[in-house]
Motif scaffolding. Structure first.
Motif, PDB file in Angstrom:
ATOM      1  N   ILE A 135       2.345  -7.650   5.471  1.00 21.53           N
ATOM      2  CA  ILE A 135       1.984  -6.717   6.535  1.00 21.53           C
ATOM      3  C   ILE A 135       0.600  -7.038   7.089  1.00 21.53           C
ATOM      4  CG2 ILE A 135       1.295  -4.311   6.899  1.00 21.53           C
ATOM      5  CD1 ILE A 135       3.723  -3.443   5.384  1.00 21.53           C
ATOM      6  N   SER A 136      -0.304  -7.500   6.238  1.00 18.89           N
ATOM      7  CA  SER A 136      -1.640  -7.856   6.726  1.00 18.89           C
ATOM      8  C   SER A 136      -1.592  -9.001   7.727  1.00 18.89           C
ATOM      9  CB  SER A 136      -2.542  -8.218   5.550  1.00 18.89           C
ATOM     10  OG  SER A 136      -1.959  -9.241   4.753  1.00 18.89           O
ATOM     11  N   ASP A 137      -0.552  -9.828   7.680  1.00 19.68           N
ATOM     12  CA  ASP A 137      -0.427 -10.923   8.646  1.00 19.68           C
ATOM     13  C   ASP A 137      -0.172 -10.423  10.061  1.00 19.68           C
ATOM     14  OD1 ASP A 137      -0.706 -12.702   6.534  1.00 19.68           O
ATOM     15  OD2 ASP A 137       1.457 -12.935   6.256  1.00 19.68           O
ATOM     16  N   TYR A 138       0.405  -9.225  10.189  1.00 24.26           N
ATOM     17  CA  TYR A 138       0.723  -8.707  11.528  1.00 24.26           C
ATOM     18  C   TYR A 138      -0.538  -8.452  12.346  1.00 24.26           C
ATOM     19  CZ  TYR A 138       5.183  -7.652   9.187  1.00 24.26           C
ATOM     20  OH  TYR A 138       6.352  -7.713   8.463  1.00 24.26           O
TER      21      TYR A 138
ATOM     22  N   THR B 299       6.680   6.626   1.370  1.00 24.36           N
ATOM     23  CA  THR B 299       5.653   7.658   1.240  1.00 24.36           C
ATOM     24  C   THR B 299       4.325   7.144   0.722  1.00 24.36           C
ATOM     25  OG1 THR B 299       6.517   8.157  -0.965  1.00 24.36           O
ATOM     26  CG2 THR B 299       7.345   9.490   0.886  1.00 24.36           C
ATOM     27  N   HIS B 300       4.328   6.132  -0.132  1.00 24.28           N
ATOM     28  CA  HIS B 300       3.102   5.688  -0.779  1.00 24.28           C
ATOM     29  C   HIS B 300       2.723   4.292  -0.301  1.00 24.28           C
ATOM     30  CE1 HIS B 300       0.239   4.630  -3.986  1.00 24.28           C
ATOM     31  NE2 HIS B 300       0.115   5.938  -4.175  1.00 24.28           N
ATOM     32  N   VAL B 301       1.407   4.047  -0.183  1.00 17.06           N
ATOM     33  CA  VAL B 301       0.946   2.747   0.308  1.00 17.06           C
ATOM     34  C   VAL B 301       1.385   1.610  -0.599  1.00 17.06           C
ATOM     35  CG1 VAL B 301      -1.031   3.698   1.525  1.00 17.06           C
ATOM     36  CG2 VAL B 301      -1.276   3.055  -0.882  1.00 17.06           C
ATOM     37  N   GLY B 302       1.662   1.893  -1.859  1.00 25.08           N
ATOM     38  CA  GLY B 302       2.094   0.846  -2.768  1.00 25.08           C
ATOM     39  C   GLY B 302       3.381   0.176  -2.347  1.00 25.08           C
ATOM     40  N   PHE B 303       4.220   0.877  -1.608  1.00 21.40           N
ATOM     41  CA  PHE B 303       5.474   0.282  -1.163  1.00 21.40           C
ATOM     42  C   PHE B 303       5.254  -0.825  -0.126  1.00 21.40           C
ATOM     43  CE2 PHE B 303       7.287   4.568  -2.379  1.00 21.40           C
ATOM     44  CZ  PHE B 303       8.018   4.088  -3.464  1.00 21.40           C
ATOM     45  N   SER B 304       4.044  -0.904   0.438  1.00 24.41           N
ATOM     46  CA  SER B 304       3.766  -1.951   1.426  1.00 24.41           C
ATOM     47  C   SER B 304       3.356  -3.261   0.770  1.00 24.41           C
ATOM     48  CB  SER B 304       2.654  -1.496   2.382  1.00 24.41           C
ATOM     49  OG  SER B 304       1.401  -1.428   1.732  1.00 24.41           O
ATOM     50  N   TRP B 305       3.189  -3.272  -0.534  1.00 26.18           N
ATOM     51  CA  TRP B 305       2.764  -4.469  -1.267  1.00 26.18           C
ATOM     52  C   TRP B 305       3.971  -5.380  -1.504  1.00 26.18           C
ATOM     53  CZ3 TRP B 305      -1.670  -6.775  -2.491  1.00 26.18           C
ATOM     54  CH2 TRP B 305      -1.708  -7.682  -3.528  1.00 26.18           C
TER      55      TRP B 305
ATOM     56  N   THR C 233      -4.039   0.190  -3.874  1.00 28.05           N
ATOM     57  CA  THR C 233      -5.025   0.476  -2.839  1.00 28.05           C
ATOM     58  C   THR C 233      -4.789  -0.334  -1.575  1.00 28.05           C
ATOM     59  OG1 THR C 233      -6.532  -1.067  -3.931  1.00 28.05           O
ATOM     60  CG2 THR C 233      -6.817   1.272  -4.408  1.00 28.05           C
ATOM     61  N   SER C 234      -3.529  -0.558  -1.246  1.00 24.85           N
ATOM     62  CA  SER C 234      -3.200  -1.097   0.067  1.00 24.85           C
ATOM     63  C   SER C 234      -3.385   0.013   1.097  1.00 24.85           C
ATOM     64  CB  SER C 234      -1.758  -1.607   0.092  1.00 24.85           C
ATOM     65  OG  SER C 234      -1.581  -2.652  -0.841  1.00 24.85           O
ATOM     66  N   GLY C 235      -3.426  -0.374   2.356  1.00 23.14           N
ATOM     67  CA  GLY C 235      -3.579   0.635   3.404  1.00 23.14           C
ATOM     68  C   GLY C 235      -3.311   0.042   4.772  1.00 23.14           C
ATOM     69  N   LEU C 236      -2.714   0.832   5.658  1.00 24.73           N
ATOM     70  CA  LEU C 236      -2.456   0.432   7.034  1.00 24.73           C
ATOM     71  C   LEU C 236      -3.394   1.211   7.946  1.00 24.73           C
ATOM     72  CD1 LEU C 236       1.467   0.536   7.035  1.00 24.73           C
ATOM     73  CD2 LEU C 236      -0.056  -1.229   6.150  1.00 24.73           C
ATOM     74  N   TYR C 237      -3.913   0.532   8.975  1.00 26.38           N
ATOM     75  CA  TYR C 237      -4.914   1.142   9.847  1.00 26.38           C
ATOM     76  C   TYR C 237      -4.585   0.856  11.313  1.00 26.38           C
ATOM     77  CZ  TYR C 237      -7.509   1.374   5.485  1.00 26.38           C
ATOM     78  OH  TYR C 237      -7.876   1.633   4.193  1.00 26.38           O
TER      79      TYR C 237
ATOM     80  N   ASN D 270      -5.562  -3.815  17.605  1.00 27.27           N
ATOM     81  CA  ASN D 270      -5.983  -2.540  17.023  1.00 27.27           C
ATOM     82  C   ASN D 270      -5.177  -2.158  15.788  1.00 27.27           C
ATOM     83  OD1 ASN D 270      -8.293  -1.228  17.791  1.00 27.27           O
ATOM     84  ND2 ASN D 270      -7.361  -0.085  19.465  1.00 27.27           N
ATOM     85  N   PHE D 271      -4.740  -3.162  15.033  1.00 22.57           N
ATOM     86  CA  PHE D 271      -4.009  -2.913  13.794  1.00 22.57           C
ATOM     87  C   PHE D 271      -4.609  -3.788  12.705  1.00 22.57           C
ATOM     88  CE2 PHE D 271      -0.726  -4.294  10.755  1.00 22.57           C
ATOM     89  CZ  PHE D 271      -0.401  -3.065  10.202  1.00 22.57           C
ATOM     90  N   SER D 272      -4.722  -3.228  11.505  1.00 25.45           N
ATOM     91  CA  SER D 272      -5.152  -4.010  10.350  1.00 25.45           C
ATOM     92  C   SER D 272      -4.510  -3.435   9.103  1.00 25.45           C
ATOM     93  CB  SER D 272      -6.683  -4.010  10.217  1.00 25.45           C
ATOM     94  OG  SER D 272      -7.162  -2.698   9.983  1.00 25.45           O
ATOM     95  N   ALA D 273      -4.520  -4.231   8.056  1.00 26.53           N
ATOM     96  CA  ALA D 273      -3.945  -3.796   6.784  1.00 26.53           C
ATOM     97  C   ALA D 273      -4.785  -4.356   5.651  1.00 26.53           C
ATOM     98  CB  ALA D 273      -2.495  -4.257   6.651  1.00 26.53           C
ATOM     99  N   LEU D 274      -5.190  -3.500   4.737  1.00 20.45           N
ATOM    100  CA  LEU D 274      -5.873  -3.921   3.522  1.00 20.45           C
ATOM    101  C   LEU D 274      -4.847  -3.954   2.401  1.00 20.45           C
ATOM    102  CD1 LEU D 274      -8.352  -4.517   1.734  1.00 20.45           C
ATOM    103  CD2 LEU D 274      -8.648  -2.039   1.497  1.00 20.45           C
ATOM    104  N   GLN D 275      -4.650  -5.124   1.807  1.00 20.53           N
ATOM    105  CA  GLN D 275      -3.714  -5.245   0.693  1.00 20.53           C
ATOM    106  C   GLN D 275      -4.467  -5.783  -0.510  1.00 20.53           C
ATOM    107  OE1 GLN D 275      -0.272  -7.135   3.025  1.00 20.53           O
ATOM    108  NE2 GLN D 275       0.652  -5.342   2.077  1.00 20.53           N
ATOM    109  N   GLN D 276      -5.387  -4.927  -0.979  1.00 16.25           N
ATOM    110  CA  GLN D 276      -6.254  -5.270  -2.106  1.00 16.25           C
ATOM    111  C   GLN D 276      -5.430  -5.408  -3.378  1.00 16.25           C
ATOM    112  OE1 GLN D 276      -9.414  -2.472  -2.649  1.00 16.25           O
ATOM    113  NE2 GLN D 276      -9.765  -3.028  -4.775  1.00 16.25           N
ATOM    114  N   ASN D 277      -4.581  -4.456  -3.624  1.00 11.47           N
ATOM    115  CA  ASN D 277      -3.620  -4.536  -4.716  1.00 11.47           C
ATOM    116  C   ASN D 277      -2.531  -3.518  -4.428  1.00 11.47           C
ATOM    117  OD1 ASN D 277      -4.381  -1.919  -5.873  1.00 11.47           O
ATOM    118  ND2 ASN D 277      -6.199  -2.946  -6.672  1.00 11.47           N
TER     119      ASN D 277
END
Length: 723
Positions: A32-35, A82-88, A51-55, A41-48
């Motif tokens: 997702i961070s590649d998108y 529901t949870h950011v972990g599913f984006s990992w 603590t992933s997150g879409l912005y 105006n889109f970013s994604a933190l995929q630290q683990n």
């Protein structure tokens, strides 16, 4: 599909960006961070995993708290995650990806305040097909991807099976043991069945994802030894030097030196069923889904070659959802969709602090025996149970053949039960004279306690969206929308801190224009936006109770305003060009009780009027080329350049949080069969090997400031065949 109907993107009067499945595969946009390299105006933190997150427009995430909902939703095959972990995950075998900006909920399963990323995978086909793909890359990386599809029973039942496996060494070397960190070791399988018979269509998806990686390397780069007022601070660096004689290495990102760093493991399972039934000229849709995931980290929290502390959250999340929608036919003066949504979510988040043999020296005194803390574990076990019901609807009135007025409404009732329990165990039995030292340290971490509570939230979301076709190829639109993110369950709450906080409220205003030109070979879309968020959920400090420290609360308000554009042009039969960009002015309108940066000492700092962590400027340019070399051979190439301007990833007033502006270059060159039966491609990502941080964490009593490094240069060869 953002409005749950098949529509041409240029005819949707909303700010939406899309990426085709072919682009995702060809340019290797699997995370997702590649998108972010393709969508403004889109970013994604995929630290683990946790603590992933879409912005979107610099805001989103989940406030680094498992009981807080993300402001940007993730919807995959009509199921809200529901949870950011599913984006990992690696998302492969895709049909398309869409980013919808602004509050959502009048058509989607779960309400969001900032927007939603909508991912759609490929369905089973009744035409038999097999696709195999193999990749070799630097750092001993290899990938295997495969999908097969075809009929099981005539034109009634079809299947699709997708598999991938990725392994590779990391680029960060741990000086303590030589192990390569930030490696890849993940695999997944997804199986589907598609049933079609008359007016009934049913799609079943079952999937499993698994990772086991050393993906928890965080690079130290500084510490505060003296506060701004001249006070000496006895922090991590000073303790490392005085207690252990260790000289810290701040050479980001080449300074891994951890004795206790272990694997991060995660597993995700999912099962969903979408049933579509045509009832006369209406369509009834039912989406039933279940998902769960588990996350087990093995951190070295002191970021050193000494055995001091292993801390991290063991996390288990499960969700069960049911959505029902009824859609009217289109083509008349009036069309609509109405529906209902149910969600049951369970979250167990255990924050484990495991003290090691050097913990007594670090936290207490080198004069005390190691047994005072060695083997002791202090846990804070947070638990949340969430039940949500909603009714929603959206209707469009086609006033004329060019003018349309769309409105939507949603009503949500959500109940949250939450608790957090502090407890300790383990370690040797101590003499009476030493026990108080252990008890004091456990008390400093929180001590034994229980906080629990229950709260029900009720909210409305709405949308007003007029549009007008100035010509067949020019659409003008405006929208005003309102949404709420229900109050967070603060699963790190201590006694005296709020456990269940207020909802976050977002009102977004937008005007835009979508155009097609040159016989629809080109498109240019632009929008102006203004977004006010009240009761923003973030860390804060109560000025009347400073001893409670930082906690998750309703910090104040945020304002985002700016302009975004998306453009694409097919220059000729061989060249395609795309450009997109954004200017984003995002500030805290009100954030009076913000935690002060550590260099200011303890206490609060008013961040009202300061910028958030969003870059002012972001954009990308892509050029794709394909042309025949012979009647049996085509050459293809792409190049993509993205850019993000300077920002502060920590605190607007902290000198330690700044990340300079940077650009990333991705490219590929290949040959292929004109009918796409086979292809060979050499490719590279971050070709100029830019060193940058995607996140920064503040120094604390256990660790210095550290950066989360972005991906380094990767290049490889991919061979693909279709049968």
């Amino acid at each position: 599909m953002a409005r749950k109907r098949e529509e041409r993107l240029q005819d949707v009067p909303l700010s939406i960006s899309a990426i085709s499945g072919d682009t995702v595969a060809n340019e290797r946009l699997f995370r997702i961070s590649d998108y972010a390299g393709k969508i403004p105006n889109f970013s994604a933190l995929q630290q683990n995993t946790r603590t992933s997150g879409l912005y979107i427009r610099g805001v989103g995430g989940n406030a680094n708290n498992d009981g807080a909902e993300p402001g940007v939703g993730l919807i995959v095959d009509n199921v809200f995650f529901t949870h950011v972990g599913f984006s990992w995950l690696d998302f492969v075998d895709l049909d398309h990806v869409e980013l919808v900006r602004g509050p959502q909920g009048t058509l989607l399963g779960k309400n969001t305040t900032i927007g939603a990323l909508v991912v759609t995978t490929k369905k089973p086909s009744f035409d038999p097909g097999l696709e195999l793909e193999g990749t070799v890359a630097n750092r001993n990386r290899y990938e295997i991807r495969a999908n097969a599809t075809g009929p099981i029973a005539g034109d009634t039942l079809a299947y699709r099976v997708t598999f991938y496996n990725t392994k590779g060494d990391g680029w960060a070397r741990n000086a303590y043991n030589g192990r390569k960190l930030l490696d890849l070791n993940r695999w997944a399988v997804r199986g589907q069945l598609l049933f079609e018979n008359g007016n009934v269509t049913n799609r079943v998806i079952a999937e499993h994802y698994e990772t086991s990686e050393y993906n928890n390397f965080y690079s130290p780069f500084a510490d505060v030894n003296t506060l701004n007022d001249g006070t000496v601070r006895n922090g991590w660096e000073r303790k490392m030097r005085t207690l252990f004689g260790y000289d810290p290495n701040y050479d980001f990102p080449n300074n891994a030196n951890s004795d206790q760093l272990g694997l991060m493991k995660s597993k995700t399972n999912g099962l969903s069923n979408q049933l579509d039934v045509e009832i006369g000229d209406h369509t009834l849709t039912s989406v039933s889904a279940w998902r769960d995931y588990s996350y087990r980290p093995d951190h070295d929290s002191d970021l050193s070659p000494f055995s001091i502390l292993k801390a991290g959250f063991d996390l288990d999340v499960s969700q069960l959802s049911q959505e029902i929608r009824l859609a009217s036919p289109t083509g008349g003066a009036f069309d609509y969709q109405v529906g209902g949504y149910f969600l049951r979510e369970k979250i167990d988040s255990n924050n484990r602090s495991r003290f090691q043999k050097d913990a007594t020296t670090y936290f207490l005194s080198p004069l005390l025996p190691a047994s005072v803390l060695d083997g002791v574990e202090y846990d804070q076990f947070g638990r949340a149970r969430i039940t949500s019901y909603a009714a929603f609807g959206q209707a469009s009135w086609h006033v004329t053949d060019r003018a349309t007025l769309t409105g939507g409404l949603r009503y949500t009732i959500e109940t949250k039960e939450a608790s957090n329990t502090g407890s300790s165990f383990g370690g040797e039995t101590l003499p009476a004279g030493l026990e108080p030292y252990r008890a004091a340290l456990v008390s400093a971490f929180g001590g034994p306690f229980l906080v629990e509570g229950k709260r029900t939230y009720r909210s409305f979301s709405w949308l007003i969206n007029p549009s007008y076709k100035l010509t067949d190829d020019i659409l003008a639109y405006a929208s005003v929308s309102y949404g709420e993110k229900s109050g967070a369950a603060n699963l790190s709450a201590l006694p005296g801190r709020p456990l269940l906080i207020d909802p976050e409220k977002s009102t977004a205003y937008e005007i835009g224009i979508k155009t097609s030109f040159a016989d629809r070979r080109g498109t240019f879309n632009v929008d102006l936006y203004w977004n006010d968020i009240k009761d923003y959920q973030a860390g804060q400090i109560d000025p009347d109770r400073l001893a409670l420290g930082t906690y998750l609360g309703n910090a104040g308000s945020v304002r985002m305003r700016g302009v975004e554009f998306d453009a694409a042009y097919r220059i000729d039969r061989h060249f395609n060009l795309s450009l997109s960009g954004a200017y984003n002015d995002a500030i805290y309108k009100s954030y009076a009780n913000a935690p002060a940066p550590i260099e200011y000492g303890s206490g609060i700092l008013d961040l009202s009027g300061q910028r958030t962590g969003a870059p002012k400027w972001s954009g990308q340019a892509s050029l794709n080329y394909e042309a025949p070399v012979t009647s049996n051979l085509n050459i293809s190439a792409f190049v993509n350049q993205s850019y993000r301007s300077r920002t502060n990833l920590l605190n607007p007033l902290s000198v330690y949080g700044e990340q300079e502006g940077y650009g990333l270059t991705n490219a590929g060159l290949g040959i292929k069969d004109p009918d796409d039966r086979w292809s060979v491609q050499i490719w590279g990502r971050n070709l100029l090997d830019k060193i940058y941080a995607v996140g920064i964490q503040s120094a604390n009593p256990v660790a210095p400031f550290f950066k989360i490094p972005g991906d380094r240069r990767t290049f490889g060869l991919t061979v693909k065949g279709r049968f």
